[in-house]
Design an enzyme around this catalytic site. Structure first.
Site, PDB file in Angstrom:
ATOM      1  CD  GLU C  13      -1.711   2.288   0.991  1.00 37.57           C
ATOM      2  OE1 GLU C  13      -2.210   3.200   0.182  1.00 37.57           O
ATOM      3  OE2 GLU C  13      -0.747   2.962   1.437  1.00 37.57           O
ATOM      4  CB  CYS C  60      -4.773   2.614   5.743  1.00 34.99           C
ATOM      5  SG  CYS C  60      -4.284   1.125   4.925  1.00 34.99           S
ATOM      6  CB  CYS C  63      -4.780  -1.913   7.731  1.00 32.64           C
ATOM      7  SG  CYS C  63      -4.050  -0.208   8.134  1.00 32.64           S
ATOM      8  CG  HIS C  67      -5.608   4.118  11.203  1.00 32.03           C
ATOM      9  ND1 HIS C  67      -4.260   4.561  11.791  1.00 32.03           N
ATOM     10  CD2 HIS C  67      -5.092   3.556  10.082  1.00 32.03           C
ATOM     11  CE1 HIS C  67      -3.399   4.268  11.218  1.00 32.03           C
ATOM     12  NE2 HIS C  67      -3.769   3.572  10.323  1.00 32.03           N
ATOM     13  NE  ARG C 482      -0.026  -3.646   5.895  1.00 30.95           N
ATOM     14  CZ  ARG C 482      -1.222  -4.045   5.697  1.00 30.95           C
ATOM     15  NH1 ARG C 482      -2.207  -4.034   6.928  1.00 30.95           N
ATOM     16  NH2 ARG C 482      -1.629  -4.635   4.768  1.00 30.95           N
ATOM     17  CB  SER C 505       3.901   1.136   7.801  1.00 35.62           C
ATOM     18  OG  SER C 505       3.291  -0.342   7.556  1.00 35.62           O
ATOM     19  CB  CYS C 549       0.319   0.064   5.033  1.00 35.84           C
ATOM     20  SG  CYS C 549      -0.939   1.094   4.610  1.00 35.84           S
ATOM     21  CB  CYS C 552      -0.482   2.994   7.604  1.00 39.14           C
ATOM     22  SG  CYS C 552      -2.221   2.127   7.531  1.00 39.14           S
TER      23      CYS C 552
HETATM   24  N1  NFV Z   1       0.866   0.167   8.878  1.00 43.25           N
HETATM   25  C1  NFV Z   1       0.040   0.294   8.765  1.00 43.25           C
HETATM   26 FE1  NFV Z   1      -1.924  -0.121   8.594  1.00 43.25          FE
HETATM   27  C2  NFV Z   1      -1.977  -1.547   9.304  1.00 43.25           C
HETATM   28  N2  NFV Z   1      -2.218  -2.866   9.604  1.00 43.25           N
HETATM   29  C3  NFV Z   1      -2.067   0.657  10.221  1.00 43.25           C
HETATM   30  O1  NFV Z   1      -2.220   0.954  11.424  1.00 43.25           O
HETATM   31  O2  NFV Z   1      -1.901  -0.702   6.816  1.00 43.25           O
HETATM   32 NI1  NFV Z   1      -2.588   0.008   5.960  1.00 43.25          NI
END
Ligand code: NFV
Ligand code: HEM
Ligand code: HEM
Ligand code: SF4
Ligand code: SF4
Ligand code: F3S
Ligand SMILES: [Mg+2]
Lengths: 381, 236, 555
Positions: C13, C60, C63, C67, C482, C505, C549, C552
């Site tokens: 991502e 994001c 995932c 959040h 992640r 990330s 990601c 993120c």
């Molecule tokens: N790094 C990250 Fe995320 C996740 N899993 C989020 O907190 O991916 Ni979009």
């Protein structure tokens, strides 16, 4: 997932089995017919058109991600029919898509270049995410180039830009106040090619497929509204297709989450539903293979497919947004009441003032009269 | 006919009762009053439903009814408004747009003089036949607010109809608001308060003119009669 | 010295750029740069705390949900809101589904093509593939006919000359080692997983309306339960959810895990590369009791330093000495004159000092990334499935221990193999397996709560801002797929006054700090052999093992 056996006892799944695939395919064509408002007699024609396109070159699709969350990419993979597997293997040629493509780095950039050159003027460019313009666009770079540079580079090769998701269509979250990166929408930077907006946070994947299929079948792009959204998906308000609508009309509301009304599936109007102001397909097509949609699942519509909804529809649990710019933000009704109060106080004040002035005038008049009287009396005397 | 048909002001000028507001103007006025009151009440409930019914949804239509009333009176308001515009071209001089629109510098000076008078009421205020210039201005603004209510209201209304005709109306209406239904909605919601402020001011102005400048009677808008300067009548 | 640039790193991502210096066929130094920033920590200021989940969720779409939960927990922590047990159970079901979905998609759609050679699958014998498939699993789609059809379809696709997403990759790279049959099997499962994920994610749709970006609620979950209403969660909805729970588990057990082990057995040398910093951090996840009850977490909280599994440190993210962020090499500026700031006093002031685009190389001696550099007690920490599995393993988590030991035995490698690229990828699979089993448990728990009449899904006592204190601070944890995610919020006068987010990330992909300590990606790449600098497949393998990601990470 269903496992089906054919005459040879082979098992197949989904589109991997041609026999199932044909049936699914026709079902899909039927769906497209409904979607485009055509009668069933069009189904063979649609099927033929798709097959013809598939037999020839598949149209090249280039998917650019800028200031995005990849939510629309994820959404794309959840498409109902055609599924993304079907689409990618059979209907389109997805020649560049960072999240899905095998090649990386220079090889990926090269793949894009080749696709652009080979399909000049015919490339369907899907854009996900907004484009930062502040500080020369340093807030989004790919391969050392800014989003702005990339989009300008691609523009001459494009047939059309499809701005998928509210970020690409309207600027979305990055553009929300105070817009730290100067984010703008695709239509703000693309000047020479048509733009189709497919807003939503994320966009409903079936709408995106619908647009591609419309193009494959009819050889032209679907009709759009004033905000460049395809009418077949954004032609009606959520509120006019919502299954909770009878409760709205009956005056039956959820007043607080999980109250009696919530447990009956009453209307979410009073907890801030933006369905009355939002154009989208959620209520009629639903999401995730028809499982549900936000309002069905008990949460008010956020209005995620509307321009600037992050600023204009917030707070989300209020029906009417806050008014900013008064120093402190306030609710419309509070300011309305203040205005009425001020007007009331103003006129009361003014009435008293006028009364006092008139009293004083009267007194002055009386005195003057008396003085006059006295004067005339004394002159007589 | 009125008991008092003439009064003399402190200044020595004589006022004579005269029919100023023709019947259509009066009908329009009270139609608008009824419409605005119904629209404000129903609109308030649309904005803030005060209760939640629990009966079988099939047997009740409370909110639908409230909205129906809102739309019904919206149509009546529209009719009254259109008729008033028409009357502004054919009615008597007091109802004419040519009289009402403040198109000359003199009118603006008159308005300013009247405002000054409101806050420094020791100068002499001339007597006006028809609306005083300031009242005139507030009425124009009020009509603008009515117009705004009609435009924003019918834009929202049209947005939910989906017939080719209404689609076109909606497209026009929405274009005025940056193609943003939400913006229309927000401003329309606020309309209620704008009306409330204007009506309060309007009623005060009516009472004020009755008490202070003697030219209006409380029932002027019913009877149509108003005191006008004898001298001015002679001019006609 | 040659500097390799891989930008974009695809199949992740977001926008990640790796620059690496290669010496004697090995990476000597690597630099990880995130090249996109939106400023969510600024956009969120002044907003209603009850809306914060929706804003931060859009950080994001991969995932999605995590959040939202971190934000909701932060706000609930600040305002002292406890959610009803059924709401907590539904949240856990959503989170567990997210793990299973996200990890499986990562394995097949983002990571697999580093190991699986698609064109090579055309050389496979469908019959042998079928035998192989049946040997490793009793997953039903394994007949010779099935693979024959697939091969034909693949051939047609390749012959069309339009390779689409498979075009121009490193298919001729000698580091691809799978036999054609395994490649064909993996391609079949790539496609099946693509279809399968659409189904199991419907659990999110039933509970949150849609995925990506389902809807949530401070104080509970938006959906009510009423077994006698057709409009909300009722028996029908529950039983459809159950179907998906079962399908999720079945796919993990019969497809993902067997594939993972089969593929891994051909790439055991990757147990030697990619270890990185060797420090691991997990906040823990799936609270069985109250959110604040750390002891009740199904996946435990803790930190491990220097690969030493004998000691697990306690972690308190509210402690100003523990979680901190540096910006020495990040395109930000701190007004406070400090190297490291705890999130409660954190700042997000962008200051780009990089080269003017278009550029060829970053100035890696200066600032070079939109990521801050998070540190725990000054250490660079790896977070994610490997960190979670190691903390759980070290703490003796029965299910984790059993499955980790099973995998080690099956692959015939020592426990130290876990500290590697291969270990990271395996840990993700093992975690998916553990959580897929948990899915069944949490589903049963939901049913028993409802059975016991415990049907409340929302606590409205602190919904009204009038009930809030003038100022409140809160922390919301979340073990995102992640890794360890934290949101720190300050609410003042009913509005968000301060908000900081430290993302998995960011922990893994962040740049160096003032002391020059590299982040986990950077450290993991050091020592990785590079066969051909023009085709740096090896970089992709290690980087993908972290499942980056960047949307993120920078937020
Ligand atoms: N790094 C990250 Fe995320 C996740 N899993 C989020 O907190 O991916 Ni979009
Ligand atoms: C004096 C004039 C009016 C007042 C004070 C008024 C007031 C209101 C108020 C307060 C609302 C609720 C807004 C909200 O919070 O959702 C409303 C809604 C509405 N009004 Fe009016 N209104 C007026 C005139 C009109 C007119 C002329 C129309 C034309 C059709 C109209 C159409 C509507 C519509 C369509 C709605 C939305 C109702 C719904 O669909 O639920 N209004 N009005
Ligand atoms: C919602 C309430 C009301 C509205 C919207 C309203 C609106 C108006 C308007 C637009 C006019 C200008 C007429 C024209 O030139 O076409 C007017 C004049 C007038 N209205 Fe009203 N009105 C309201 C209530 C009332 C009430 C309750 C009274 C009675 C006490 C009243 C008394 C008058 C009078 C006396 C005039 C003429 C004033 C003059 O001679 O300048 N109005 N009103
Ligand atoms: S529109 Fe929504 S889903 Fe999409 S990229 Fe933006 S935040 Fe993500
Ligand atoms: S829930 Fe929302 S969209 Fe549905 S009827 Fe109520 S207000 Fe309209
Ligand atoms: S929030 Fe968005 S997803 Fe649909 S229901 Fe509303 S438009
Ligand atoms: Mg941060």
């Amino acid at each position: 997932m269903q496992a089906l056996k054919d005459a040879d006892g082979r098992v197949g799944v989904g589109f991997l089995d041609d026999r199932i695939s044909r049936r699914e395919f026709l079902k899909f064509c039927g769906r497209i017919a409904v979607l485009l408002g055509l009668s069933e007699t069009f189904i063979p024609q649609i099927a033929e058109a798709i097959e013809k396109t598939v037999k020839n070159r598949r149209p090249s699709v280039i998917w650019l991600e800028f200031q995005d969350c990849a939510g629309n990419t994820e959404s794309f993979t959840r498409a109902n029919s055609p599924s993304v597997g079907q689409a990618v293997l059979e209907s389109i040629s997805l020649d560049y898509h960072e999240t899905l493509m095998a090649a990386a780095g220079h090889r990926a950039e090269k793949a894009r270049e080749i696709a652009l050159e080979e399909n000049k003027g015919k490339v369907i460019v899907v854009v996900e995410g907004s484009i930062p313009t502040k500080d020369n666009g340093v807030y989004c770079c790919i391969g050392g180039k800014t989003a702005l540079q990339i989009i300008k580079e691609v523009e001459p090769y494009a047939l059309v830009f499809v701005a998928v998701g509210t970020c690409a269509a309207f600027g979305g979250l990055p553009k929300a106040n105070p817009n730290p990166t100067g984010a703008v929408a695709v239509e703000d930077v693309v000047r020479s090619k048509p733009v189709i907006n497919v807003p939503g946070c994320p966009a409903n994947p079936d709408v995106l497929m619908g647009i591609l299929v419309h193009y494959l079948v009819f050889g032209r792009l679907p009709d759009l509204d004033a905000q460049k959204r395809p009418l077949f998906a954004y032609g009606k308000r959520i509120h006019d297709t919502c299954e909770r609508r009878p409760h709205f009309d009956a005056g039956q509301y959820v007043l607080s989450f999980d109250d009696y009304g919530a447990r009956q599936g009453y209307c979410l109007y009073k907890v801030g539903c933006k369905g009355p102001e939002t154009y989208n397909i959620c209520a009629s097509w639903r999401w995730n293979l028809g499982a549900s949609w936000p309002v069905k699942a008990g949460h008010p519509c956020l209005g995620c497919s509307e321009k600037d909804f992050w600023d204009r529809f917030t707070p989300f649990y209020e029906r009417i947004p806050l008014i900013s710019g008064f120093g402190v933000e306030g609710r419309a009704d509070q300011w309305g009441k203040v205005a009425v109060g001020l007007a009331g106080a103003g006129i009361i004040g003014h009435a008293i003032y006028t009364g006092l002035v008139r009293k004083a005038e009267k007194k002055a008049e009386e005195i003057a009269e008396q003085e006059e009287k006295q004067a005339s009396e004394s002159s007589e005397g | 006919m009125k008991a008092v048909t003439e009064k003399t002001l402190a200044s020595g000028e004589t006022l004579i009762l005269k029919k100023v507001w023709e019947l259509p103007v009066r009908i329009i006025h009270w139609t608008i009053v009824v419409c605005v009151v119904v629209l404000a009440i129903t609109g308030y409930f649309i904005g803030n439903p005060p209760f939640s019914n629990t009966q079988d949804a099939a047997t009740i239509f409370t909110f639908g009814t409230i909205r129906f009333l809102h739309f019904l009176f919206a149509y009546i308001l529209l009719a009254a408004f259109i008729f008033r515009i028409y009357w502004g071209f054919v009615g008597n001089k007091y109802a004419r747009w040519s009289t009402m629109l403040p198109l000359s510098g003199k009118k603006w000076r008159d308005i300013w003089r009247e405002i000054k008078y409101l806050f420094w009421p020791r100068t002499k205020l001339p007597v006006y036949t028809g609306h005083s210039p300031l009242a005139n201005l507030t009425y124009l603004l009020l009509y603008l607010v009515v117009l705004f209510g009609i435009v924003s209201g019918f834009t929202m209304y049209a947005a939910a109809q989906y017939t080719p005709f209404w689609r076109r109306i909606a497209a026009w209406g929405l274009a005025l608001f940056g193609n943003n239904l939400n913006q229309v909605h927000f401003l329309h919601h606020f309309l209620l308060w704008i009306f409330a402020v204007f009506v309060i001011l309007h009623l005060y102005m009516v009472v004020y003119t009755v008490v202070v400048s003697y030219t209006t009677e409380v029932d002027t808008m019913i009877s149509g009669y108003k005191f006008v300067l004898k001298s001015e009548l002679a001019e006609e | 010295m040659a500097r390799i640039v891989v930008d974009p790193i695809t199949r992740i991502e977001g926008h990640l750029r790796i620059e690496a210096e290669v010496k004697n066929g090995k990476i000597s130094k690597a630099y990880s740069s995130c090249t996109m920033w939106r400023g969510v920590e600024r956009i969120i200021l002044g907003r209603d705390p009850r809306d914060a989940w929706a804003f931060t969720q859009r950080i994001c779409g991969v995932c999605t949900t995590v959040h939202a939960f971190a934000s909701i927990r932060a706000v609930e922590d600040a305002l002292g809101i406890d959610v009803p047990p059924l709401a907590q159970a539904f949240r856990n079901l959503i989170i567990a589904t997210q793990y299973v979905h996200d990890h499986t998609m990562h394995f097949y759609h983002l990571h697999a093509l580093d190991w699986v050679n698609v064109p090579n699958a055309l050389k496979a014998d469908p019959k042998k593939t079928s035998e192989l498939a049946q040997q490793i699993s009793d997953w039903p789609h394994s007949s010779p006919g099935y693979f024959k059809d697939l091969k034909a379809k693949l051939l047609k696709f390749v012959e069309s000359g339009q390779l689409g997403i498979f075009a121009n990759a490193y298919w001729d790279h000698p580091a691809y080692k799978l036999p054609p049959e395994v490649n064909l099997l993996a391609v079949a499962h790539y496609l099946e997983a693509l279809d399968w994920q659409r189904h199991i994610i419907r659990i999110h749709a039933f509970l949150g309306g849609k995925n990506p970006h389902p809807n949530f609620l401070v104080g509970g979950v938006p959906m009510s339960v009423n077994l006698s209403s057709p409009s909300v969660i009722n028996t029908e909805v529950l039983s459809v959810i159950k179907t998906h729970v079962d399908a999720a588990r079945e796919f993990v057990e019969k497809v993902y895990i067997p594939d993972l082990l089969a593929v891994a057995s051909f790439y055991k040398e990757w147990a030697r590369y990619g270890a990185g910093v060797g420090n691991y951090l997990a906040y823990g996840e799936l609270p069985e009791g109250k959110t604040s009850d750390i002891e009740s977490l199904f996946l435990p909280r803790g930190a491990i330093l220097n690969k030493d599994l004998s000691k697990v440190y306690d972690v308190d993210p509210k402690d100003p000495e523990q979680v901190q962020e540096a910006v020495a090499h990040s395109w930000y500026e701190y007004k406070q004159n400090k190297d490291l700031l705890h999130p409660f006093e954190g700042e997000t002031e962008p200051k780009y000092t990089g080269p003017e685009p278009p550029y060829d190389y970053l100035n890696v001696d200066g600032k070079y990334s939109w990521l801050k550099a998070p540190r725990w007690r000054g250490h660079s920490m790896e977070v994610g499935p490997l960190a979670r599995m190691l903390v759980a393993y070290a703490k003796g988590h029965p299910s984790v221990k059993e499955k980790v030991d099973f995998a080690l035995k099956k692959l015939n490698v020592p426990a130290t193999a876990l500290f590697s690229t291969l270990g990271r990828t395996a840990a993700r699979g093992i975690e998916t397996w553990v959580v897929a089993e948990y899915l069944t448990d949490i589903y049963d728990r939901i049913i028993s709560l409802i059975k016991a009449g415990n049907t409340s899904t929302f606590n409205n006592t602190k919904w009204d801002p009038k009930t809030w204190p003038k100022e409140a601070k809160g922390f919301g944890y979340m073990e995102a797929p992640r890794g360890a995610l934290g949101h720190w919020v300050t609410i003042r006068d009913g509005k968000i006054a301060h908000y900081q987010i430290v993302v998995p990330s960011t922990w893994n992909g962040g740049p160096r700090d003032a002391k020059g300590q590299p982040g986990p990606y950077e450290a993991a790449l050091e020592g990785t052999p590079i066969h051909d600098p023009e085709a740096p497949l090896e970089i992709l393998r290690t980087i993908h093992s972290f499942d980056p990601c960047m949307a993120c990470a920078a937020h």
